[in-house]
Write a protein that holds these residues in place. Structure first.
Motif, PDB file in Angstrom:
ATOM      1  N   TYR A  81      28.723   9.182  40.944  1.00 50.70           N
ATOM      2  CA  TYR A  81      29.827   9.932  41.551  1.00 50.70           C
ATOM      3  C   TYR A  81      31.050   9.929  40.637  1.00 50.70           C
ATOM      4  CZ  TYR A  81      32.034   5.529  43.214  1.00 50.70           C
ATOM      5  OH  TYR A  81      32.635   4.301  43.309  1.00 50.70           O
ATOM      6  N   HIS A  82      31.815  11.007  40.715  1.00 47.28           N
ATOM      7  CA  HIS A  82      33.018  11.200  39.902  1.00 47.28           C
ATOM      8  C   HIS A  82      34.215  11.379  40.833  1.00 47.28           C
ATOM      9  CE1 HIS A  82      30.643  12.221  36.164  1.00 47.28           C
ATOM     10  NE2 HIS A  82      29.736  12.433  37.102  1.00 47.28           N
ATOM     11  N   VAL A  83      35.324  10.778  40.468  1.00 50.08           N
ATOM     12  CA  VAL A  83      36.540  10.913  41.269  1.00 50.08           C
ATOM     13  C   VAL A  83      37.606  11.653  40.453  1.00 50.08           C
ATOM     14  CG1 VAL A  83      36.055   8.823  42.587  1.00 50.08           C
ATOM     15  CG2 VAL A  83      37.444   8.677  40.514  1.00 50.08           C
ATOM     16  N   PRO A  84      38.559  12.309  41.127  1.00 55.21           N
ATOM     17  CA  PRO A  84      39.614  13.027  40.402  1.00 55.21           C
ATOM     18  C   PRO A  84      40.310  12.131  39.382  1.00 55.21           C
ATOM     19  CG  PRO A  84      39.692  13.569  42.719  1.00 55.21           C
ATOM     20  CD  PRO A  84      38.688  12.461  42.588  1.00 55.21           C
ATOM     21  N   GLY A  85      40.535  12.683  38.177  1.00 55.00           N
ATOM     22  CA  GLY A  85      41.191  11.934  37.123  1.00 55.00           C
ATOM     23  C   GLY A  85      40.233  11.391  36.084  1.00 55.00           C
ATOM     24  N   GLN A  86      38.932  11.309  36.425  1.00 53.20           N
ATOM     25  CA  GLN A  86      37.961  10.850  35.436  1.00 53.20           C
ATOM     26  C   GLN A  86      37.691  11.950  34.411  1.00 53.20           C
ATOM     27  OE1 GLN A  86      34.777   9.095  38.121  1.00 53.20           O
ATOM     28  NE2 GLN A  86      35.041   7.427  36.651  1.00 53.20           N
ATOM     29  N   LYS A  87      37.173  11.558  33.260  1.00 56.19           N
ATOM     30  CA  LYS A  87      37.041  12.451  32.111  1.00 56.19           C
ATOM     31  C   LYS A  87      36.225  13.700  32.424  1.00 56.19           C
ATOM     32  CE  LYS A  87      35.763  12.471  27.214  1.00 56.19           C
ATOM     33  NZ  LYS A  87      35.304  11.653  26.067  1.00 56.19           N
ATOM     34  N   TYR A  88      35.106  13.550  33.146  1.00 57.80           N
ATOM     35  CA  TYR A  88      34.220  14.687  33.353  1.00 57.80           C
ATOM     36  C   TYR A  88      34.275  15.235  34.782  1.00 57.80           C
ATOM     37  CZ  TYR A  88      32.426  13.147  28.865  1.00 57.80           C
ATOM     38  OH  TYR A  88      32.319  12.785  27.550  1.00 57.80           O
ATOM     39  N   TYR A  89      35.314  14.854  35.521  1.00 56.79           N
ATOM     40  CA  TYR A  89      35.398  15.316  36.906  1.00 56.79           C
ATOM     41  C   TYR A  89      35.438  16.839  36.990  1.00 56.79           C
ATOM     42  CZ  TYR A  89      37.033  15.992  41.689  1.00 56.79           C
ATOM     43  OH  TYR A  89      37.155  16.406  42.993  1.00 56.79           O
ATOM     44  N   THR A  90      36.296  17.459  36.178  1.00 57.34           N
ATOM     45  CA  THR A  90      36.475  18.908  36.261  1.00 57.34           C
ATOM     46  C   THR A  90      35.200  19.649  35.909  1.00 57.34           C
ATOM     47  OG1 THR A  90      38.812  18.692  35.667  1.00 57.34           O
ATOM     48  CG2 THR A  90      37.835  20.872  35.432  1.00 57.34           C
ATOM     49  N   GLN A  91      34.457  19.169  34.885  1.00 56.20           N
ATOM     50  CA  GLN A  91      33.253  19.859  34.452  1.00 56.20           C
ATOM     51  C   GLN A  91      32.062  19.655  35.379  1.00 56.20           C
ATOM     52  OE1 GLN A  91      35.156  17.860  32.584  1.00 56.20           O
ATOM     53  NE2 GLN A  91      35.163  18.434  30.411  1.00 56.20           N
ATOM     54  N   THR A  92      32.130  18.611  36.202  1.00 51.87           N
ATOM     55  CA  THR A  92      30.994  18.287  37.059  1.00 51.87           C
ATOM     56  C   THR A  92      30.856  19.298  38.182  1.00 51.87           C
ATOM     57  OG1 THR A  92      31.212  15.917  36.599  1.00 51.87           O
ATOM     58  CG2 THR A  92      29.984  16.545  38.574  1.00 51.87           C
ATOM     59  N   VAL A  93      29.652  19.848  38.327  1.00 53.93           N
ATOM     60  CA  VAL A  93      29.352  20.815  39.371  1.00 53.93           C
ATOM     61  C   VAL A  93      28.425  20.176  40.398  1.00 53.93           C
ATOM     62  CG1 VAL A  93      28.296  23.048  39.876  1.00 53.93           C
ATOM     63  CG2 VAL A  93      29.607  22.743  37.771  1.00 53.93           C
ATOM     64  N   VAL A  94      28.765  20.299  41.665  1.00 52.28           N
ATOM     65  CA  VAL A  94      27.932  19.768  42.739  1.00 52.28           C
ATOM     66  C   VAL A  94      26.962  20.856  43.183  1.00 52.28           C
ATOM     67  CG1 VAL A  94      27.900  18.829  45.075  1.00 52.28           C
ATOM     68  CG2 VAL A  94      29.734  18.183  43.504  1.00 52.28           C
TER      69      VAL A  94
END
Length: 242
Positions: free
Chosen positions: A204-217
């Motif tokens: 899981y990715h949380v806001p502010g992590q390096k790849y959060y924006t690129q991660t697609v659910v």
């Protein structure tokens, strides 16, 4: 009424990203040569004219893949950088054209000054895929070689660029919904549960992590949103390392 407005916004946003089909009546230009500037892994520009390589598809500029150890890396940017170095070694670039695409780019077959096919090299290095929809398998042998040697994207797991674009379009639609107050982000459930394409691990990715924006659910692949890290951990997912 509001739902109709949201739907209309999504359709308009998606259409603007995907472009429109243009019926070209003017003839294609003759062969062109010149110093090429790299736009991305399968597109260059010569004298202000965008040229899309025929029959192949490279990872998109914003696309990430998994390396041999299962870590994310910017495969789209790597392909563009490698292409730039390859073209610089033997200029100018020579291209002949077969079509125009929906983005008004010329679609062509291109060779370096030394005669080497750019498309064959990209596929052979695992920096692009043979695109059967348009290639009729012209670069299938190069792809078999790249896969066997685990070169480029074949070192790990990846989404074919055409699938990645489809998922990205879904992401744009989700963001459009969120901008109107709907969707999981609007409800505060902004933890992204992603399944590694290489290891199958649930991360899981949380806001502010390096790849959060690129991660697609992608729910179709078993991925999901969580409303808190505790909820994600309880479901058996671990936090991304960065």
């Amino acid at each position: 009424m509001l739902a109709a407005t949201v739907a209309q916004f999504v359709v308009q946003s998606t259409a603007s990203l995907q472009g429109t089909v243009t019926n070209w009546t003017e003839p294609l230009p003759g062969p062109m040569q010149g110093r090429a500037s790299v736009i991305d892994g399968d597109t260059v520009e010569i004298a202000g004219q965008r040229i899309r390589f025929n029959g192949i598809d490279a990872p998109e500029s914003r696309q990430y893949c998994n390396d041999a150890k299962g870590f994310d890396y910017p495969c789209g940017r790597r392909a563009a950088q490698a292409l730039d170095q390859f073209l610089a070694a033997s200029r100018p670039l020579h291209c002949s054209f077969v079509d125009r695409d929906r983005y008004e780019r010329l679609v062509g077959n291109c060779n370096r000054a030394d005669g080497r096919s750019v498309q064959k090299w990209l596929v052979e290095q695992g920096l692009a895929l043979d695109w059967p929809r348009y290639s009729n398998g012209a670069f299938a042998a190069e792809q078999v070689s790249a896969k066997a040697a685990r070169r480029g994207v074949w070192q790990g797991r990846f989404d074919p660029p055409w699938d990645w674009r489809a998922a990205d379009a879904e992401k744009v639609e989700t963001v459009s919904e969120q901008s109107t107050g709907f969707g999981l982000l609007g409800s505060g459930c902004n933890v992204k549960g992603n399944i590694s394409v290489n290891s199958g691990e649930h991360i899981y990715h949380v806001p502010g992590q390096k790849y959060y924006t690129q991660t697609v659910v992608n729910p179709a692949k078993g991925e999901r949103w969580f409303c808190s890290e505790a909820e994600a951990r309880a479901a058996g997912w671990r936090k991304a390392r960065r």
